[in-house]
Write an enzyme that holds these catalytic residues in place. Structure first.
Site, mmCIF file in Angstrom:
data_model
loop_
_atom_site.group_PDB
_atom_site.id
_atom_site.type_symbol
_atom_site.label_atom_id
_atom_site.label_comp_id
_atom_site.label_asym_id
_atom_site.label_seq_id
_atom_site.Cartn_x
_atom_site.Cartn_y
_atom_site.Cartn_z
ATOM 1 N NE ARG A 85 0.295 1.520 3.276
ATOM 2 C CZ ARG A 85 1.337 2.176 3.703
ATOM 3 N NH1 ARG A 85 2.433 1.917 3.652
ATOM 4 N NH2 ARG A 85 1.070 3.638 3.572
ATOM 5 N N GLY A 86 0.206 2.406 -0.060
ATOM 6 C CA GLY A 86 1.099 3.685 -0.264
ATOM 7 C C GLY A 86 1.064 3.947 -1.691
ATOM 8 N NE ARG A 128 -5.983 0.582 -1.407
ATOM 9 C CZ ARG A 128 -5.730 1.166 -0.591
ATOM 10 N NH1 ARG A 128 -4.336 1.101 -0.299
ATOM 11 N NH2 ARG A 128 -6.185 1.939 0.414
ATOM 12 C CG ASP A 170 -3.217 8.293 -1.171
ATOM 13 O OD1 ASP A 170 -3.096 8.713 -0.252
ATOM 14 O OD2 ASP A 170 -2.790 7.050 -1.609
ATOM 15 C CE LYS A 176 -5.007 5.766 4.752
ATOM 16 N NZ LYS A 176 -5.857 4.938 3.808
HETATM 17 O O1 MRU Z 1 -4.512 3.191 2.433
HETATM 18 P P1 MRU Z 1 -2.962 3.512 2.176
HETATM 19 O O2 MRU Z 1 -1.811 3.053 3.348
HETATM 20 O O3 MRU Z 1 -2.513 2.968 0.864
HETATM 21 O O4 MRU Z 1 -2.874 5.246 2.222
HETATM 22 C C1 MRU Z 1 -1.595 5.582 2.218
HETATM 23 C C2 MRU Z 1 -1.407 7.308 2.237
HETATM 24 O O5 MRU Z 1 -2.626 7.443 2.296
HETATM 25 C C3 MRU Z 1 -0.176 7.545 2.106
HETATM 26 O O6 MRU Z 1 -0.228 8.900 2.929
HETATM 27 C C4 MRU Z 1 -0.138 8.006 0.749
HETATM 28 O O7 MRU Z 1 -0.245 7.096 -0.305
HETATM 29 C C5 MRU Z 1 1.337 8.714 0.174
HETATM 30 S S1 MRU Z 1 2.619 7.177 0.518
HETATM 31 C C6 MRU Z 1 4.038 7.867 0.209
#
Ligand code: MRU
Length: 350
Positions: free
Chosen positions: A45-46, A88, A235, A246
């Site tokens: 994830r990320g 996603r 994101d 997030k």
């Molecule tokens: O749901 P996730 O864990 O994929 O969400 C991740 C985030 O919101 C991060 O802050 C974002 O992807 C930036 S990661 C460098």
């Protein structure tokens, strides 16, 4: 530094982030479907890590199909890219990586094997670029501060969320390297606990002083003057600078405005979506209510109680002090500034 992905010519292993910090399990992927599953199940994830994983998923699939005719290869690969894109919805880096793969797929080629090799090179290029990008983000971000600071961060934006080093956590790492970091406040990041499980883990590995707080403690420490700046990842960033990140990020930005604390977003240019005018057009992933009513499989609320679970929220650009990118910092982002800046690569000066 612990990495999210291990790629070796034609093999991909994904670190199962759902098992961290207690276990380090690696999942071997053989094709695009395997990779798609790891993304859906949040094993990886990320935003940037999801983009790179999808690119490697395409590379694996291309190797598997390399003996097909060109037409059949292109048709099957298109289906696999669609599958990867359906994993996603919010992080635009996924679609950016898929777009790069699609362009490669359309290049005139002698046979499918040649295209498969190009797709693999493109995936490797995406991964290489991400590492360089994060280092540059770290440098530009750390240069914003001239004395030691206490930073609050949300979610996980480190080497686990990228190919290596991280975005917001990359800035924090660079501050630490520069001797300009006194302490990090780590939001636990309910409900998925990326802060408590992953960011805390990365900071432990680096020996960076940090304290875990629940998300509702941020205002308290801001009021005490213990937070010099908030730095988060992103994101998807709309053309006017509105930023999806997030769930909980928007609340932090509001708190920063009230306490007059700088609020920075650290993200690569691949996180900008110039096709959408503002944050209202960013698709927000809805995840299962169970992730809110239970913590790691343990029910915490009555069986009859339902829960909402938007996985991301949108911070209006007016609350953002600056967006730290690999090319520099876009201060007080607006559509005009972002377009000018993206066009000529010039840093805004205010
Ligand atoms: O749901 P996730 O864990 O994929 O969400 C991740 C985030 O919101 C991060 O802050 C974002 O992807 C930036 S990661 C460098």
């Amino acid at each position: 530094m612990l990495k999210a992905l291990r790629w070796n010519t034609n093999t991909l292993e994904v670190l199962d982030q759902t098992a961290l910090p207690h276990e380090e399990l690696w999942i071997s992927c053989d094709n695009a479907e395997d990779v798609a599953k790891t993304i859906v199940e949040m094993k990886v994830r990320g935003a940037p890590a999801i983009g790179a994983a999808a690119a490697f998923g395409a590379a694996l699939e291309a190797q598997r199909l390399r003996d097909l005719s060109l037409d059949t290869f292109r048709r099957e690969m298109t289906k696999s890219l669609e599958r990867l894109g359906a994993t996603r919805p919010t992080a635009v880096n996924l679609f950016w990586a898929i777009e790069r793969m699609t362009k490669t797929l359309k290049r005139p080629a002698e046979n499918a094997g040649q295209l498969a090799d190009w797709i693999r090179s493109e995936a490797e290029q995406i991964a290489l670029e991400d590492v360089a990008t994060n280092r540059a983000i770290g440098r530009h971000g750390a240069d914003l501060f001239d004395k030691p600071v206490e930073i609050l961060t949300h979610c996980n934006t480190g080497s686990l969320a990228t190919v290596d080093f991280g975005t917001a956590l990359g800035v924090i790492r660079t501050l630490a390297e520069d001797g300009k970091l006194t302490h990090v406040w780590v939001d636990e990041t309910r409900p998925y606990l990326q802060g408590a499980r992953l960011t805390a883990y990365e900071l432990c590995q680096d020996g960076i002083p940090h304290t875990l707080i629940t998300d509702n403690m941020a205002a308290h420490f801001m009021k005490q003057g213990r937070v010099d700046a908030v730095i988060v990842g992103a994101d998807r960033i709309a053309r006017n600078g509105d930023t999806a990140n997030k769930i909980g990020t928007y609340g932090l930005a509001v708190l920063c405005a009230y306490h007059e604390i700088p609020f920075y977003v650290a993200a690569p240019l691949s996180t900008f979506d110039l096709s959408i005018a503002s944050g209202e057009f960013i698709p927000i992933e809805e995840r299962s209510a169970e992730e809110v009513t239970s913590i790691r499989g343990h029910r915490i609320s009555p069986q009859q109680t339902s829960a909402a679970h938007p996985a991301f929220d949108v911070t209006p650009h007016s609350l953002i002090t600056g967006i730290i990118t690999e090319r520099g910092v876009i201060h007080a982002p607006t559509e005009e500034r972002i377009l000018t800046w993206m066009g000529d690569g010039k840093e805004s000066t205010e």
